[in-house]
Design a protein around this motif. Structure first.
Motif, PDB file in Angstrom:
ATOM      1  N   PHE A 195      18.674  54.419  33.036  1.00 26.27           N
ATOM      2  CA  PHE A 195      18.175  54.666  31.678  1.00 26.27           C
ATOM      3  C   PHE A 195      18.845  53.718  30.689  1.00 26.27           C
ATOM      4  CE2 PHE A 195      18.485  56.888  27.564  1.00 26.27           C
ATOM      5  CZ  PHE A 195      17.140  57.108  27.301  1.00 26.27           C
ATOM      6  N   GLY A 196      20.165  53.609  30.774  1.00 30.33           N
ATOM      7  CA  GLY A 196      20.894  52.729  29.859  1.00 30.33           C
ATOM      8  C   GLY A 196      20.486  51.283  30.020  1.00 30.33           C
ATOM      9  N   THR A 236      25.733  54.724  27.371  1.00 28.98           N
ATOM     10  CA  THR A 236      25.037  53.591  27.998  1.00 28.98           C
ATOM     11  C   THR A 236      23.943  53.000  27.124  1.00 28.98           C
ATOM     12  OG1 THR A 236      23.287  54.903  29.093  1.00 28.98           O
ATOM     13  CG2 THR A 236      25.391  54.668  30.260  1.00 28.98           C
ATOM     14  N   CYS A 237      23.593  53.697  26.008  1.00 28.24           N
ATOM     15  CA  CYS A 237      22.408  53.234  25.270  1.00 28.24           C
ATOM     16  C   CYS A 237      22.556  53.202  23.753  1.00 28.24           C
ATOM     17  CB  CYS A 237      21.196  54.097  25.625  1.00 28.24           C
ATOM     18  SG  CYS A 237      21.339  55.831  25.127  1.00 28.24           S
ATOM     19  N   ILE A 251      17.633  62.315  24.916  1.00 29.66           N
ATOM     20  CA  ILE A 251      18.251  62.641  26.196  1.00 29.66           C
ATOM     21  C   ILE A 251      18.039  64.121  26.506  1.00 29.66           C
ATOM     22  CG2 ILE A 251      20.426  62.645  27.481  1.00 29.66           C
ATOM     23  CD1 ILE A 251      21.396  60.475  25.441  1.00 29.66           C
ATOM     24  N   THR A 277      25.399  59.339  29.200  1.00 28.20           N
ATOM     25  CA  THR A 277      24.127  58.641  28.981  1.00 28.20           C
ATOM     26  C   THR A 277      24.081  58.030  27.590  1.00 28.20           C
ATOM     27  OG1 THR A 277      23.035  60.214  30.461  1.00 28.20           O
ATOM     28  CG2 THR A 277      21.621  58.873  29.066  1.00 28.20           C
ATOM     29  N   CYS A 290      27.138  64.766  31.163  1.00 31.29           N
ATOM     30  CA  CYS A 290      26.174  63.725  31.527  1.00 31.29           C
ATOM     31  C   CYS A 290      25.406  63.221  30.313  1.00 31.29           C
ATOM     32  CB  CYS A 290      25.215  64.246  32.597  1.00 31.29           C
ATOM     33  SG  CYS A 290      25.997  64.497  34.214  1.00 31.29           S
ATOM     34  N   GLU A 291      25.143  64.083  29.351  1.00 31.45           N
ATOM     35  CA  GLU A 291      24.491  63.638  28.117  1.00 31.45           C
ATOM     36  C   GLU A 291      25.392  62.667  27.362  1.00 31.45           C
ATOM     37  OE1 GLU A 291      21.652  67.449  26.931  1.00 31.45           O
ATOM     38  OE2 GLU A 291      23.796  67.485  26.419  1.00 31.45           O
ATOM     39  N   ASN A 339      20.400  57.397  37.781  1.00 30.79           N
ATOM     40  CA  ASN A 339      19.454  57.652  36.696  1.00 30.79           C
ATOM     41  C   ASN A 339      20.098  57.420  35.331  1.00 30.79           C
ATOM     42  OD1 ASN A 339      17.427  58.331  38.479  1.00 30.79           O
ATOM     43  ND2 ASN A 339      17.875  60.522  38.424  1.00 30.79           N
ATOM     44  N   ILE A 340      21.364  57.792  35.194  1.00 29.74           N
ATOM     45  CA  ILE A 340      22.080  57.517  33.941  1.00 29.74           C
ATOM     46  C   ILE A 340      22.154  56.019  33.690  1.00 29.74           C
ATOM     47  CG2 ILE A 340      24.329  57.618  32.793  1.00 29.74           C
ATOM     48  CD1 ILE A 340      24.794  60.313  34.073  1.00 29.74           C
ATOM     49  N   ARG A 341      22.600  55.297  34.692  1.00 31.99           N
ATOM     50  CA  ARG A 341      22.743  53.841  34.533  1.00 31.99           C
ATOM     51  C   ARG A 341      21.383  53.170  34.378  1.00 31.99           C
ATOM     52  NH1 ARG A 341      27.788  51.912  35.111  1.00 31.99           N
ATOM     53  NH2 ARG A 341      29.371  53.146  36.207  1.00 31.99           N
ATOM     54  N   LEU A 362      19.764  63.778  35.179  1.00 34.23           N
ATOM     55  CA  LEU A 362      20.956  63.082  34.689  1.00 34.23           C
ATOM     56  C   LEU A 362      22.198  63.388  35.508  1.00 34.23           C
ATOM     57  CD1 LEU A 362      20.796  63.114  30.790  1.00 34.23           C
ATOM     58  CD2 LEU A 362      20.182  61.308  32.376  1.00 34.23           C
TER      59      LEU A 362
END
Length: 483
Positions: free
Chosen positions: A268-269, A316-317, A195, A313, A309-310, A264-266, A259
């Motif tokens: 990526f996840g 989400t993953c 990330i 993120t 935001c990190e 973009n966060i969602r 991010l």
């Protein structure tokens, strides 16, 4: 040269199962007995994969050849050219684990998150004199030449080793200490999320490390695209040529990799979970930052949104039980303490540490979080995204998002954060001998600024070779040795 000739090998080529005797000392007895919930013995036996992180020397305590000098008095000390000063090789490795009394259920965490107005700084997390002294020294050395910065860093010779940049050797140091790339199931590929990882030093190291023991790694990366600063964009073409470049770069729906954008966060996840059968990755790493040269005292405030935001993120993953490693800076503000408290609640244990390859003059440190308690907590993600939206619209109106009383009620958490601010050292009596390792390093840099003809104090090459062996990196070799 064959694919494996430049890789570290020993009598047991299976890296993950090889236990070594290390020159890096274990946590102090003071740290070990401070809290029964996070004592050294409990964590040492948590699993076989974690045993490597505390490589214990044959005799306890700091060996004579690792005694620590008081840097503030170094100018007055008489040293011969053949006898360089002793170097502190200690690394913080003591974890903090939330006890049952203060552990909240994951579903109860969103209710704690409410944006609050900023208040006048009360220096609760870090003493005012320490903050003022650090900032004063930062201003004093802000225009220091690169030569002075290099001379005051005993670990400056490590640099980037065989990789594209210095970020890789920071992760190598953390991996050697905390067994980040160890997995319970060796038959499956090791998966990771990088990330804010551009240009890709973390990913290059992870792909190389797993390749070095014959394993398979698969990574997913997101970083903001820049037209003006190409050096921060992904440059996977610079990865070592003898490893498989199994890094999938994801730019998000708008193609920017930014991010700060929720989509973009969602996105990526969603992509990572789709590629991992909805399980998530084994490891998430986040190394985002900005160029703050000369303005270091602003780092914590400016990077708070990026850090938030990190963390979102990561949620989400990362798979349940997974590990998260994230770069942070100062811990002076309530907002930063709030984010660390969220991680403290989300993971089985956390550790704030500073790898040896991180420059001692800066406030950079890393938080290592092991054992994510819940995979993809949607309500918590939504609550944290609302804080991100507030930071976008009215950043000056947001000072915290978790009640101070909740944090103060947990004495272990408060003491852990405060202790990390006071000193990086894990030696028993360091608090009585040092104000801050960072201040000491800044003072030493100041001496080299005023005496540029002064030779380096440390045998950086000897230190480099020692660290390369500890971190299982090639002692001889460079980033150009690609064939």
């Amino acid at each position: 040269m064959s694919d494996h000739e430049d890789l570290y090998t020993d009598d047991d080529p299976e890296y993950r199962n090889t236990r070594t005797v290390s020159g890096i000392v274990p946590p102090s007895l003071q740290s070990l007995h401070r809290n029964n919930s996070n004592n050294y013995q409990q964590h040492q036996h948590r699993s076989s994969r974690d045993n490597r992180q505390f490589a214990v020397p044959e005799r306890h305590g700091v060996p004579d050849h690792r005694a620590v000098p008081e840097h503030r008095n170094v100018a007055s000390q008489q040293r011969s050219a053949t006898s360089p000063p002793k170097v502190d090789m200690t690394v913080r490795t003591d974890f903090l684990k939330c006890d049952q009394e203060h552990r909240l259920a994951i579903e109860d965490l969103p209710a704690m998150i409410r944006v609050r107005e900023p208040k006048e700084q009360d220096y609760f997390w870090n003493p005012k004199d320490l903050v003022d002294q650090t900032n004063a020294m930062r201003r004093r050395v802000k225009d220091a030449p690169d030569e002075a910065r290099a001379k005051c860093n005993p670990f400056g010779g490590i640099n980037k080793s065989i990789f594209m940049n210095r970020a890789a050797t920071k992760l190598a140091a953390l991996d050697a200490t905390f067994a980040l790339t160890a997995t319970e199931n060796n038959s499956k590929p090791f998966t990771f999320a990088d990330i804010c990882g551009g240009p890709g030093g973390f990913s290059e190291y992870l792909l190389w490390r797993v390749h070095s023991w014959g394993g398979t790694a698969k990574g997913y990366g997101i970083t903001i695209k820049s037209r003006d600063h190409d050096e921060v964009n992904w440059h996977a073409e610079k990865f070592r040529k003898n490893i498989s470049n199994n890094l999938t770069i994801i730019d998000g729906p708008d193609g920017t990799g930014d991010l700060y954008e929720e989509a973009n966060i969602r996105g990526f996840g969603d992509t990572v979970r789709q590629h991992t059968d909805q399980q998530g990755v084994d490891l998430a790493v986040a190394d985002g930052g900005f160029d703050f040269k000369g303005q270091e005292q602003q780092q914590e405030y400016v990077t708070r949104r990026l850090l938030l935001c990190e963390i979102i993120t990561m949620l989400t993953c990362l798979k349940q039980g997974g590990t998260f490693v994230c770069k942070i800076f100062d811990i002076n503000e309530e907002f930063t303490a709030n984010m660390l408290w969220v991680l403290y609640q989300l993971f089985d244990m956390i550790c704030i540490t500073k790898p040896l390859s991180s420059r001692p003059t800066n406030s950079e440190r890393y938080i290592v979080c092991k054992g994510l308690r819940a995979h993809f907590p949607q309500n918590l993600i939504t609550a944290l995204l609302s804080v991100n939206q507030g930071l976008e619209k009215q950043p000056h109106r947001i000072g915290s998002f978790v009640p101070r009383a909740v944090l103060e009620d947990d004495e272990d958490f408060v003491n852990y954060i405060k202790m990390r601010n006071i000193s990086y050292s894990s030696q028993p009596h360091s608090l009585f001998r040092f104000t801050s390792k960072q201040i000491e390093a800044l003072e030493l840099m100041d001496q080299f600024i005023h005496r540029p003809d002064r030779p380096p104090l440390y045998d950086q090459e000897s230190i480099r070779q020692h660290c390369m062996k500890e971190w299982r990196l090639p002692v001889h070799g460079s980033s150009q040795d690609e064939e």
